[in-house]
Design an enzyme around this catalytic site. Structure first.
Site, mmCIF file in Angstrom:
data_model
loop_
_atom_site.group_PDB
_atom_site.id
_atom_site.type_symbol
_atom_site.label_atom_id
_atom_site.label_comp_id
_atom_site.label_asym_id
_atom_site.label_seq_id
_atom_site.Cartn_x
_atom_site.Cartn_y
_atom_site.Cartn_z
ATOM 1 N N CYS A 2 -2.079 5.338 7.457
ATOM 2 C CA CYS A 2 -0.640 5.371 7.173
ATOM 3 C C CYS A 2 0.095 5.596 8.483
ATOM 4 O O CYS A 2 0.005 6.663 9.077
ATOM 5 C CB CYS A 2 -0.319 6.483 6.178
ATOM 6 S SG CYS A 2 1.442 6.580 5.752
ATOM 7 N N GLU A 111 2.030 -0.986 5.184
ATOM 8 C CA GLU A 111 0.717 -1.314 5.727
ATOM 9 C C GLU A 111 0.736 -2.756 6.216
ATOM 10 O O GLU A 111 1.502 -3.579 5.720
ATOM 11 C CB GLU A 111 -0.368 -1.099 4.684
ATOM 12 C CG GLU A 111 -1.782 -1.106 5.253
ATOM 13 C CD GLU A 111 -1.943 -0.144 6.416
ATOM 14 O OE1 GLU A 111 -1.852 -0.625 7.575
ATOM 15 O OE2 GLU A 111 -2.149 1.054 6.182
#
Length: 249
Positions: A2, A111
């Site tokens: 992340c 992402e």
């Protein structure tokens, strides 16, 4: 993994989800990046008699954990994520896993699906049915040589599943509200007692929306970052920085 996330829900929604009225007002943030301040929830003092609020408190911390033993953070890698499988054995995260587990409010995360050497196609990943979520976090307070304290944090990650596994092999650990107390209770629960929480959510929990590459630039902070595009249509133009975004460090 992340590297960027967002918190766009309003204060009252966040307070209700985390069962605390301890939050200061904050703006919607669409592109939270490493080293920026992030909102964090920890165990607090005992619950007041007659209150239906949990014993939790909130604070702003730097995203990028600095171990308490670090002499010069500039000589270390930026620790924004911690692998859930090994955090309890990693010297940088071991103390925080035992004594300073936390929750990080988020509306979703970004992402990238890599394409060779390029950063690739970005995706906005959010709960399929909407709502706010809590990432599993670790907190550490670092004492500067001059005596100032800096509160810092990292997000725990686990193996990706569902739609995320086709984009990246890692994803943030999500803690459900029913497990908040157990995760935050570092007095009575050792890391081994909460290891079962460090797993991917249901494969259908998240949805991944292809977005433009505007999110690649930390100076782009508007809601249009999350607008869906065709997977191949990712090019963008620079955007003016939003001056309402938080800045502490």
């Amino acid at each position: 993994m992340c590297r960027r996330f967002a918190l766009i829900h309003k204060r009252n929604v966040v307070e209700e989800y985390f069962a605390t009225a301890d939050f200061e007002d904050f703006p919607a943030r669409y592109n939270i990046a490493p080293t920026q301040p992030i909102l964090l929830v920890t165990a607090g003092l005992a619950r007041e008699p007659g209150s239906n609020l949990a014993n939790r408190r909130s604070l702003l911390v730097r995203w990028g954990l600095i171990p308490g033993w670090a002499k010069n953070p500039k000589e270390m890698s930026l620790l924004i994520n911690a692998r859930a499988e090994s955090a309890n054995e990693n010297a940088a995260f071991r103390a925080a896993m035992r004594h300073r587990r936390s929750l990080i409010p988020a509306s979703g995360f970004y992402e990238w699906q890599r394409d060779g050497a390029s950063k690739g196609q970005p995706y906005w990943v959010r709960p399929r049915h909407g709502g706010i979520i809590a990432f599993a976090g670790l907190m550490e307070t670092w004492l500067e040589p001059g005596g100032s304290e800096i509160d810092t944090a990292a997000i725990l990650t686990t193996a990706a599943n569902g739609v995320i596994s086709g984009i990246h092999d890692r994803m943030p650990v999500v803690i459900e509200p029913s497990h908040f107390d157990r995760w935050l209770d570092c007095l009575n629960s050792e890391p081994r007692d909460v290891a079962d929480l460090l797993k991917p959510p249901d494969p259908e929990f998240f949805e991944a929306i292809p977005i433009s590459d505007k999110v690649n630039r930390v100076t782009n902070t508007g809601p249009d970052l999350q607008h869906a595009v065709a997977a191949a249509d990712v090019r963008s133009k620079p955007e003016v920085k939003d001056s309402t975004q938080l800045s502490l460090f």
